[in-house]
Design a protein around this motif. Structure first.
Motif, mmCIF file in Angstrom:
data_model
loop_
_atom_site.group_PDB
_atom_site.id
_atom_site.type_symbol
_atom_site.label_atom_id
_atom_site.label_comp_id
_atom_site.label_asym_id
_atom_site.label_seq_id
_atom_site.Cartn_x
_atom_site.Cartn_y
_atom_site.Cartn_z
ATOM 1 N N PRO A 110 0.816 -1.218 0.000
ATOM 2 C CA PRO A 110 0.000 0.000 0.000
ATOM 3 C C PRO A 110 0.846 1.263 0.000
ATOM 4 C CG PRO A 110 -0.047 -1.047 2.157
ATOM 5 C CD PRO A 110 0.651 -1.999 1.241
ATOM 6 N N ILE A 111 0.383 2.263 -0.752
ATOM 7 C CA ILE A 111 1.025 3.577 -0.789
ATOM 8 C C ILE A 111 -0.046 4.644 -0.637
ATOM 9 C CG2 ILE A 111 2.979 2.865 -2.204
ATOM 10 C CD1 ILE A 111 1.530 4.054 -4.625
ATOM 11 N N LEU A 112 0.390 5.821 -0.190
ATOM 12 C CA LEU A 112 -0.497 6.960 0.005
ATOM 13 C C LEU A 112 0.196 8.204 -0.521
ATOM 14 C CD1 LEU A 112 -3.150 8.036 1.298
ATOM 15 C CD2 LEU A 112 -1.838 8.413 3.388
ATOM 16 N N VAL A 113 -0.484 8.920 -1.428
ATOM 17 C CA VAL A 113 0.059 10.147 -2.000
ATOM 18 C C VAL A 113 -0.858 11.301 -1.615
ATOM 19 C CG1 VAL A 113 0.810 11.313 -4.101
ATOM 20 C CG2 VAL A 113 0.988 8.824 -3.943
ATOM 21 N N HIS A 114 -0.285 12.338 -1.022
ATOM 22 C CA HIS A 114 -1.032 13.522 -0.588
ATOM 23 C C HIS A 114 -0.544 14.706 -1.419
ATOM 24 C CE1 HIS A 114 -2.348 16.350 2.916
ATOM 25 N NE2 HIS A 114 -3.312 16.187 2.017
ATOM 26 N N PHE A 115 -1.420 15.240 -2.273
ATOM 27 C CA PHE A 115 -0.975 16.262 -3.218
ATOM 28 C C PHE A 115 -2.086 17.270 -3.474
ATOM 29 C CE2 PHE A 115 -3.092 12.994 -5.548
ATOM 30 C CZ PHE A 115 -3.712 13.603 -6.605
#
Length: 466
Positions: free
Chosen positions: A214-219
């Protein structure tokens, strides 16, 4: 009788076990030599391009390739397309392939699989290159969930750095493209690189089936989150030469909710900084040769619209009465007429059919619920609809002026509609031209009876005096 029933149950159990083992063995015989995934996050509709190079290591030919999706992806999955590629460069060709939903009992954690049906079975040692496109809606989570007028919109995107697949993946790479260079944070899964608006995860080698990281990108994403909660398109056919289309929209902004007080002065003096994630313009792509266009809401006609039309296309730029911020909604109606000869044709078997476009005319929008109603002329019989993808179909009856038995209505309904669903569909039906004279004859008969009654009234003496 009991013996026969026991034999049938044993045979059924044997078939199910055989199919399960065959599916499992076929999954182990196929291997993904290389997988490249490109995730486009520049809009509020996530677009994913997946290139797979598949090799058959088993002895038996393989007629299908499985795609796996996590439960979160299945919940927001709007569209899946696949094609086989041949050649390279300018000589590269794409052949569309059929995709079917399948159930795998050994798929872990609620993983959903789809089967890509190959044109020709893949023999031992052969490879095939597949191109897959799928769209995800409502997959960007605003965080913070509420912002003021002067703040930019930040969103979360959750996925996996490693491709979820029922096969062994020899090598894979994932690219994620964001809207801007402002990326607050992202999960590191070595090797991970970032350059401008692009994140690169991988390459990763020799991953086992159903591997997941799992990955999480906050942009930052200030793209207009235009969501049509419900759209009802009514296409009414008149065999006197016109096609009338009425579209009823319930529109909302699906981004971070607006908090605080809205300042019209600040919004107009600083349009780039104040309300960067809001939108006040929408573009509707209408058919060519459109006429009698109107745009109104519950208050009345809205004059802030511009129509550009020619023989190739028509574009209607509309502006709601107020700009839309996160959580705000607007309802309006768009109506227009079209020449019937551009959309109504006759099939070889003598039936008539309407060829129209399914989907939403508004550009870059998600439609949570789309209802298309095709209203046929009174006297039409045996209507059937042909759509390229699964939709709910039903028949209704509509009564209009001077109708006796009512007009058949073909209702097509679909949820989670994206721009790729804007494809032609057909409605076939039988119609006797004699029914075109029904309403004129009723009007003539009504006027005739009225004049007869008037003449009788003038010539009849109803007085009691002689």
């Amino acid at each position: 009788m009991e013996t026969l029933l026991r034999v049938q149950l044993t045979l059924l159990l044997f078939i199910l076990v055989h199919l399960s083992l065959h599916t499992k063995s076929s999954s182990q015989e196929l291997q993904i030599i290389n997988a490249e995934r490109r995730i486009d996050l520049t809009s509020h509709i996530v677009k994913v391009f997946l290139t797979l190079k598949v090799k058959n290591l088993g002895a038996s030919p393989a007629s299908e390739v499985l795609l796996a999706f996590s439960p979160a992806e299945v919940e927001h999955l709007a569209l899946v397309k696949a094609a086989a590629t041949t050649g390279k460069g300018k000589k590269k060709t794409f052949v569309p392939l059929d995709i079917n939903s399948v159930e795998l009992p050994d798929a872990p954690n609620g993983t959903k699989c789809f089967s890509i049906v190959l044109l020709t079975p893949l023999r031992k040692g052969e490879t095939a290159t597949l191109e897959v496109l799928y769209r995800l809606t409502h997959s960007l989570e605003p965080f913070p969930v509420e912002i003021s007028q002067s703040e930019s919109q930040l969103v979360y995107f959750r996925d996996s750095a490693i491709l979820l697949s029922p096969y062994h993946v020899k090598q894979q790479t994932t690219f994620i493209k964001t809207t801007s260079t402002r990326v607050e944070s992202f999960t590191m899964v070595e090797p991970t690189k970032r350059a401008g608006t692009e994140l690169k995860y991988g390459p990763y080698d020799n991953r086992h089936p159903y591997s997941y990281s799992p990955i999480l990108v906050h942009f930052e994403n200030n793209h207009p989150f235009a969501v049509v909660e419900e759209l009802e398109r009514e296409v009414e056919i008149s065999h006197w030469g016109s096609l009338q289309v009425t579209e009823r929209y319930r529109l909302s902004h699906g981004g971070a909710r607006h908090k605080g007080v809205f300042s019209r002065v600040e919004y107009q003096t600083r349009p780039g900084a104040a309300g960067a994630s809001s939108f006040k313009h929408l573009l509707a792509r209408l058919p060519p040769r459109v006429h009698s266009v109107y745009y109104r809401d519950e208050i009345g006609n809205i004059s802030s619209s511009h129509l550009r039309s020619d023989f190739l296309k028509s574009e209607l730029e509309i502006e709601p009465r107020f700009p839309l911020f996160g959580g705000w909604k607007a309802t309006f109606v768009i109506g227009y007429g079209l020449p019937l000869e551009d959309f109504l044709f006759e099939s070889p078997d003598g039936r008539r059919y309407l060829n129209f476009t399914f989907g939403c005319p508004l550009a870059d929008t998600v439609v949570d619920r789309l209802i298309v109603k095709v209203v046929l002329s009174e006297g039409s019989k045996d209507p059937t609809a042909e759509v390229l993808f699964p939709v709910e179909q039903r028949l209704e009856t509509k009564y209009s002026y001077l109708d006796v038995v009512g007009r058949p209505v073909v209702v097509l309904e679909k949820k989670n509609v994206v721009p790729e669903h804007n494809t032609p569909f057909q409605v076939y039906y039988s119609f006797n031209p004699i029914f075109m004279l029904a309403e004129p004859l009723m009007l003539v008969s009504a006027f005739f009876l009225f004049f007869v009654a008037s003449i009788a009234y003038l010539h009849v003496d109803v007085s009691i005096r002689k």
